[in-house]
Design a protein around this motif. Structure first.
Motif, PDB file in Angstrom:
ATOM      1  N   ASP A  88      -6.087   3.277   5.808  1.00  0.00           N
ATOM      2  CA  ASP A  88      -7.007   2.599   5.193  1.00  0.00           C
ATOM      3  C   ASP A  88      -6.713   1.123   5.057  1.00  0.00           C
ATOM      4  O   ASP A  88      -7.623   0.192   5.098  1.00  0.00           O
ATOM      5  N   GLY A  89      -5.560   0.915   4.813  1.00  0.00           N
ATOM      6  CA  GLY A  89      -5.020  -0.458   4.802  1.00  0.00           C
ATOM      7  C   GLY A  89      -5.140  -1.153   5.997  1.00  0.00           C
ATOM      8  O   GLY A  89      -5.486  -2.538   6.132  1.00  0.00           O
ATOM      9  N   GLU A 125      -7.593  -0.799   8.278  1.00  0.00           N
ATOM     10  CA  GLU A 125      -9.180  -0.905   8.423  1.00  0.00           C
ATOM     11  C   GLU A 125      -9.294  -2.091   7.719  1.00  0.00           C
ATOM     12  O   GLU A 125     -10.240  -2.895   8.293  1.00  0.00           O
ATOM     13  N   GLN A 126      -8.924  -2.280   6.486  1.00  0.00           N
ATOM     14  CA  GLN A 126      -9.073  -3.423   5.598  1.00  0.00           C
ATOM     15  C   GLN A 126      -8.763  -4.610   6.026  1.00  0.00           C
ATOM     16  O   GLN A 126      -9.240  -5.641   5.583  1.00  0.00           O
ATOM     17  N   LEU A 127      -7.685  -4.636   7.009  1.00  0.00           N
ATOM     18  CA  LEU A 127      -7.055  -5.916   7.353  1.00  0.00           C
ATOM     19  C   LEU A 127      -7.932  -6.551   8.574  1.00  0.00           C
ATOM     20  O   LEU A 127      -8.020  -7.862   8.485  1.00  0.00           O
ATOM     21  N   GLY A 128      -8.880  -5.818   9.012  1.00  0.00           N
ATOM     22  CA  GLY A 128      -9.998  -6.256   9.823  1.00  0.00           C
ATOM     23  C   GLY A 128      -9.367  -6.852  11.102  1.00  0.00           C
ATOM     24  O   GLY A 128     -10.056  -7.975  11.655  1.00  0.00           O
ATOM     25  N   ARG A 178      -7.449  -2.293  16.432  1.00  0.00           N
ATOM     26  CA  ARG A 178      -6.690  -1.331  15.642  1.00  0.00           C
ATOM     27  C   ARG A 178      -5.400  -0.830  16.264  1.00  0.00           C
ATOM     28  O   ARG A 178      -5.459  -0.112  17.153  1.00  0.00           O
ATOM     29  N   ARG A 189       0.706  -1.374  -0.058  1.00  0.00           N
ATOM     30  CA  ARG A 189      -0.169   0.120  -0.130  1.00  0.00           C
ATOM     31  C   ARG A 189       1.067   1.265   0.015  1.00  0.00           C
ATOM     32  O   ARG A 189       0.648   2.305  -0.762  1.00  0.00           O
TER      33      ARG A 189
END
Length: 204
Positions: free
Chosen positions: A182-183, A185-188, A192, A139
């Motif tokens: 954003d990356g 967040e997309q890792l789930g 966090r 990313r």
């Protein structure tokens, strides 16, 4: 993302790896290590020590003299004072070993495995930190102006270090922070991690 970086388990079958009774309903806890190596080594050492002791006791009961090491150890324990250096060193070593075993028993382990959000009922998923770092590095390399990047993922923090060969450093840092945010967040991930970004010019 490479499939080998993701570990998924059903809750009913994850009792051993996830700590069994340490699971909580509705909360994504850490995966618990089974500690096979420390447990096996401890069991083998105890088995060997008990085996030697029982063999010596059986020999004495059969009318044979006890082993020299046990007679020497008995004499040493009977004659040495409690403040002797060797006695204190042995006690410290035994206490350190016991403390190490307690730490292994009370801590989850598997520090390289990040717990993911329990989006699917009765399924627990984990992500390797190395896989997460690789995804976030890709990313970072997509951000305009980034020449090279190094990303380190820990349980509570993501640290990114990038080199920018054109564009203003503040602009690159802003875009890089947004892309990495954003990356992440997309890792789930269930928890966090904090984000730390530093951008500099490449050295000459």
């Amino acid at each position: 993302m490479s499939r080998q970086g993701v570990v998924a388990r059903e809750d009913d079958a994850a009792g051993e790896g996830a700590g069994g009774g340490h699971r909580r309903q509705g909360k994504a806890g850490r995966f618990w290590s089974t500690r096979r190596a420390p447990g096996g080594i401890t069991a083998l050492l105890l088995l060997a020590g008990i085996g030697f002791l029982l063999y010596d006791v059986a020999s004495v009961r059969a009318g044979r003299p006890g082993m020299a090491w046990r007679r020497t150890l008995t004499d040493e324990l009977a004659t040495r004072r409690l403040d002797d250096v060797f006695v204190m060193a042995g006690a410290a070593a035994a206490a350190a070993l016991g403390l190490w075993l307690l730490v292994l028993a009370l801590t989850p382990g598997k520090r390289s495995l990040l717990t993911m959000r329990p989006d699917t009922p009765q399924v627990r998923a984990g992500l390797e930190r190395s896989a997460a770092a690789l995804v976030l590095r890709d990313r970072a390399m997509e951000v305009p102006g980034v020449r090279g990047a190094r990303v380190t993922v820990r349980r509570r923090k993501v640290r990114a270090r990038a080199q920018a060969h054109f564009r203003d450093l503040d602009e690159v840092r802003t875009d890089l922070e947004g892309a990495l945010r954003d990356g992440v967040e997309q890792l789930g991930l269930a928890r966090r991690p904090r984000l730390s970004v530093r951008v500099r010019r490449p050295g000459k």
